[in-house]
Design an enzyme around this catalytic site. Structure first.
Site, PDB file in Angstrom:
ATOM      1  CE  LYS A   2      20.427 -33.396  42.439  1.00  0.00           C
ATOM      2  NZ  LYS A   2      21.303 -32.546  43.246  1.00  0.00           N
ATOM      3  NE  ARG A  32      25.253 -31.218  38.589  1.00  0.00           N
ATOM      4  CZ  ARG A  32      25.147 -32.361  39.252  1.00  0.00           C
ATOM      5  NH1 ARG A  32      24.659 -33.421  38.657  1.00  0.00           N
ATOM      6  NH2 ARG A  32      25.515 -32.437  40.512  1.00  0.00           N
ATOM      7  NE  ARG A  57      26.330 -36.363  49.711  1.00  0.00           N
ATOM      8  CZ  ARG A  57      25.828 -35.728  48.651  1.00  0.00           C
ATOM      9  NH1 ARG A  57      24.540 -35.814  48.389  1.00  0.00           N
ATOM     10  NH2 ARG A  57      26.608 -34.985  47.899  1.00  0.00           N
ATOM     11  NE  ARG A 101      29.256 -37.627  46.004  1.00  0.00           N
ATOM     12  CZ  ARG A 101      28.301 -37.041  45.298  1.00  0.00           C
ATOM     13  NH1 ARG A 101      27.062 -37.505  45.384  1.00  0.00           N
ATOM     14  NH2 ARG A 101      28.549 -36.008  44.539  1.00  0.00           N
TER      15      ARG A 101
HETATM   16  P1  AMP Z   1      26.210 -35.688  41.644  1.00  0.00           P
HETATM   17  O1  AMP Z   1      26.382 -37.069  42.156  1.00  0.00           O
HETATM   18  O2  AMP Z   1      24.927 -35.518  40.844  1.00  0.00           O
HETATM   19  O3  AMP Z   1      26.355 -34.629  42.710  1.00  0.00           O
HETATM   20  O4  AMP Z   1      27.386 -35.429  40.588  1.00  0.00           O
HETATM   21  C1  AMP Z   1      28.748 -35.464  40.986  1.00  0.00           C
HETATM   22  C2  AMP Z   1      29.611 -34.740  39.950  1.00  0.00           C
HETATM   23  O5  AMP Z   1      29.490 -35.388  38.672  1.00  0.00           O
HETATM   24  C3  AMP Z   1      29.233 -33.290  39.680  1.00  0.00           C
HETATM   25  O6  AMP Z   1      29.807 -32.406  40.648  1.00  0.00           O
HETATM   26  C4  AMP Z   1      29.812 -33.079  38.291  1.00  0.00           C
HETATM   27  O7  AMP Z   1      31.221 -32.940  38.316  1.00  0.00           O
HETATM   28  C5  AMP Z   1      29.506 -34.421  37.626  1.00  0.00           C
HETATM   29  N1  AMP Z   1      28.159 -34.418  36.988  1.00  0.00           N
HETATM   30  C6  AMP Z   1      27.093 -35.199  37.313  1.00  0.00           C
HETATM   31  N2  AMP Z   1      26.030 -34.910  36.545  1.00  0.00           N
HETATM   32  C7  AMP Z   1      26.418 -33.907  35.721  1.00  0.00           C
HETATM   33  C8  AMP Z   1      25.756 -33.143  34.718  1.00  0.00           C
HETATM   34  N3  AMP Z   1      24.465 -33.343  34.413  1.00  0.00           N
HETATM   35  N4  AMP Z   1      26.486 -32.183  34.067  1.00  0.00           N
HETATM   36  C9  AMP Z   1      27.786 -31.960  34.355  1.00  0.00           C
HETATM   37  N5  AMP Z   1      28.458 -32.630  35.307  1.00  0.00           N
HETATM   38  C10 AMP Z   1      27.784 -33.598  35.993  1.00  0.00           C
END
Ligand code: AMP
Length: 221
Positions: free
Chosen positions: A19, A94, A133, A166
């Site tokens: 993504k 999500r 990554r 990360r």
């Molecule tokens: P990402 O960078 O999109 O993989 O997000 C990293 C982390 O941020 C996720 O594993 C969640 O803990 C939190 N997070 C990001 N976006 C959301 C969302 N829309 N709803 C809930 N938690 C989120």
């Protein structure tokens, strides 16, 4: 070739489905901002804000940040001036609650989601991708040690910043994040399919450029 007009877009897919990489390409092509709730949380963690502290506890465990918090920050962000001509949501919504809140908010403003791209990648491949990554600590650009290597090992092609893993990309957290995706986010595939908004993108092609071509085709359809 002209791209389709409606530019309120969503990138849906499991962690590691590509993504972030595709979001960077799409926003470059369409001239719209990408809105990543994960990036907003990481920025807040780096700045040591109260929001960052609260989100970090969930993120470290690979769990979702509660809906009320995420919905508030995401909706506030898409109301900003730079999102007026369109936006690309990466990592939001999500949950169905988030998707419903997004729809209510956009409808009230006379706006709508125009298309949702589902990045389709099998689970075993997700774990392999995430373990390789690396992200730039300065600009957030995403790389992979073998699939998308930077020109100079360890440093970002775009800004020269140092690349790092990360915190939530360790294997155990990754598996939990994939389970959380399957339980909470996968139902959004049917949700947007029923609304005739979903385009399935094969995320297992030979590389990011081929995946991007598929997205462009779906945009024009
Ligand atoms: P990402 O960078 O999109 O993989 O997000 C990293 C982390 O941020 C996720 O594993 C969640 O803990 C939190 N997070 C990001 N976006 C959301 C969302 N829309 N709803 C809930 N938690 C989120």
């Amino acid at each position: 070739m002209t791209e389709r007009k409606g530019k309120n877009l969503i990138l849906l897919g499991a962690p590691g489905s590509g993504k972030g990489t595709q979001a960077a390409k799409l926003t470059g092509l369409l001239g719209i901002p990408s809105v990543s709730t994960g990036d907003i949380f990481r920025e807040n963690i780096a700045r040591g804000t109260a929001l960052g502290k609260e989100a970090k506890a969930y993120m470290d465990r690979g769990e979702l940040v509660p809906d009320a918090i995420v919905i508030a920050i995401a909706l506030e962000r898409i109301d900003e001036a730079d999102c007026r001509e369109g936006f690309l949501l990466d990592g939001f919504p999500r949950t169905t609650e988030q998707a419903d809140a997004l729809e209510r908010h956009l409808t009230a403003a006379g706006r709508a989601i125009d298309r949702v791209f589902l990045m389709d990648v099998p689970t075993e491949e997700l774990v392999r991708r995430i373990s390789g990554r690396r992200v730039c600590k300065d600009c957030g650009a995403s790389y992979h040690v073998t699939n998308i290597p930077p020109a100079r090992e360890g440093f970002c092609d775009l800004c020269g910043g140092a690349l790092r893993k990360r915190g939530d990309d360790e294997e155990e957290t990754v598996r939990n994040r994939i389970e959380v995706y399957n339980a909470n986010t996968a139902p959004l595939v049917a949700y947007y399919d029923e609304k005739k908004l979903l385009s399935r993108i094969n995320g297992m092609t030979t590389g990011p450029d081929v995946v991007f071509e598929e997205i462009r085709k779906a945009l024009r359809a």
